[in-house]
Design an enzyme around this catalytic site. Structure first.
Site, PDB file in Angstrom:
ATOM      1  N   ASP A 212      49.913  45.549  49.083  1.00 32.12           N
ATOM      2  CA  ASP A 212      48.474  44.941  48.840  1.00 32.12           C
ATOM      3  C   ASP A 212      48.228  43.190  49.646  1.00 32.12           C
ATOM      4  OD1 ASP A 212      46.051  44.748  47.603  1.00 32.12           O
ATOM      5  OD2 ASP A 212      46.707  43.050  46.560  1.00 32.12           O
TER       6      ASP A 212
ATOM      7  N   GLU B 157      46.869  39.091  49.546  1.00 24.65           N
ATOM      8  CA  GLU B 157      45.267  37.852  49.361  1.00 24.65           C
ATOM      9  C   GLU B 157      45.273  37.332  50.328  1.00 24.65           C
ATOM     10  OE1 GLU B 157      43.568  38.949  47.105  1.00 24.65           O
ATOM     11  OE2 GLU B 157      45.267  39.907  45.936  1.00 24.65           O
TER      12      GLU B 157
ATOM     13  N   HIS C 157      42.864  38.780  41.339  1.00 19.85           N
ATOM     14  CA  HIS C 157      43.752  39.663  41.742  1.00 19.85           C
ATOM     15  C   HIS C 157      45.268  39.031  42.264  1.00 19.85           C
ATOM     16  CE1 HIS C 157      40.123  41.664  43.746  1.00 19.85           C
ATOM     17  NE2 HIS C 157      39.782  41.351  42.813  1.00 19.85           N
TER      18      HIS C 157
ATOM     19  N   ASP D 106      48.347  44.205  41.725  1.00 27.15           N
ATOM     20  CA  ASP D 106      47.950  45.074  42.267  1.00 27.15           C
ATOM     21  C   ASP D 106      48.249  46.418  42.996  1.00 27.15           C
ATOM     22  OD1 ASP D 106      45.501  43.787  41.740  1.00 27.15           O
ATOM     23  OD2 ASP D 106      44.651  42.617  43.446  1.00 27.15           O
TER      24      ASP D 106
END
Length: 240
Positions: free
Chosen positions: A7, A9, A153, A158
């Site tokens: 994942d 960001e 998040h 995640d």
């Protein structure tokens, strides 16, 4: 099989507008078991966070200011994912950003798919649960994955939740000991919670009832009458 749940960001929703990756989180699975190995880095994007991105991640440029640039970790990142199947939720988003970062780091790094294959769990969920919400939070609720601690998040958190969601969506015969086992490493780092849950999960042993055994025997006798033999021995043959 080696898989890496990944994942990212970012500073915003579009790399085409110059947004950058600020965090990457990866968890390694081997034969569907977490190994305890992970890759997690924060990066200085060299630009401001968009308001929406800052709100959902809690990350600020002040926090990221002393972090390294993405290009300093490219070799280590590629080495971690090399040859693996990447499990990503809404893969086109993350892969687009990762390809952009690789292009900025140097054309010789190529694209993500030059180093690993990609499996999109969002596409998988849409096929399995058509017409339903298939965000990571929605899938956690549907599959009984505890995400109460997900207030913001975060790439590594995640990735860990996605690993549990992926295993929940794909549970089946691969979990029945038909693949080589890979025991998770002991520890308390990222992925250790998932490893503990899997290791402690009770195994239900279902035994056939007398009625089911009788029906099975009758079926074998019927097959033996037509074919002359069966692969499974009939009770009297097994006892002899």
């Amino acid at each position: 099989m080696r898989q890496v749940v990944l994942d990212t960001e970012t500073t915003g929703l579009s790399w085409e507008k110059g947004n950058r990756i600020v965090e990457v989180g990866c968890i390694e699975l081997v034969e569907r078991r977490p190994t305890g190995r992970h890759f997690h880095r924060y990066f200085n994007p060299g630009r401001e966070m968009e308001a929406g991105a800052q709100e959902v991640t809690g990350l600020t440029l002040d926090f990221l200011q002393d972090k390294p640039r993405f290009e300093t970790a490219v070799d280590e990142f590629i080495e971690f994912i090399r040859g693996a199947e990447l499990i990503i939720h809404n893969a086109s988003f993350d892969v687009g950003f990762l390809d952009y970062e690789l292009s900025l780091a140097g054309a010789h790094f190529g694209r993500i798919t030059d180093h690993a294959s990609v499996l999109d769990t969002l596409a998988m969920a849409r096929e399995r649960y058509p017409g339903q919400r298939n965000s990571l939070d929605a899938l956690c609720r549907r599959l009984g994955v505890d995400n109460a601690h997900r207030k913001l998040h975060g790439a590594l958190l995640d990735a860990e939740l996605l690993a549990e969601v992926y295993l929940g969506m794909t549970s089946g015969q691969a979990d029945l000991g038909l693949v080589a086992s890979h025991e998770p490493e002991a520890g308390t780092g990222p992925g250790a919670g998932l490893a503990a849950v899997l290791a402690a999960a009770p195994r239900r042993v279902l035994r056939a009832s007398e009625a089911e055994r009788a029906a099975h025997e009758a079926r074998l006798r019927k097959i033996a009458g037509k074919a002359g033999r069966v692969l499974w021995p009939l009770p009297e043959a097994a006892d002899s």
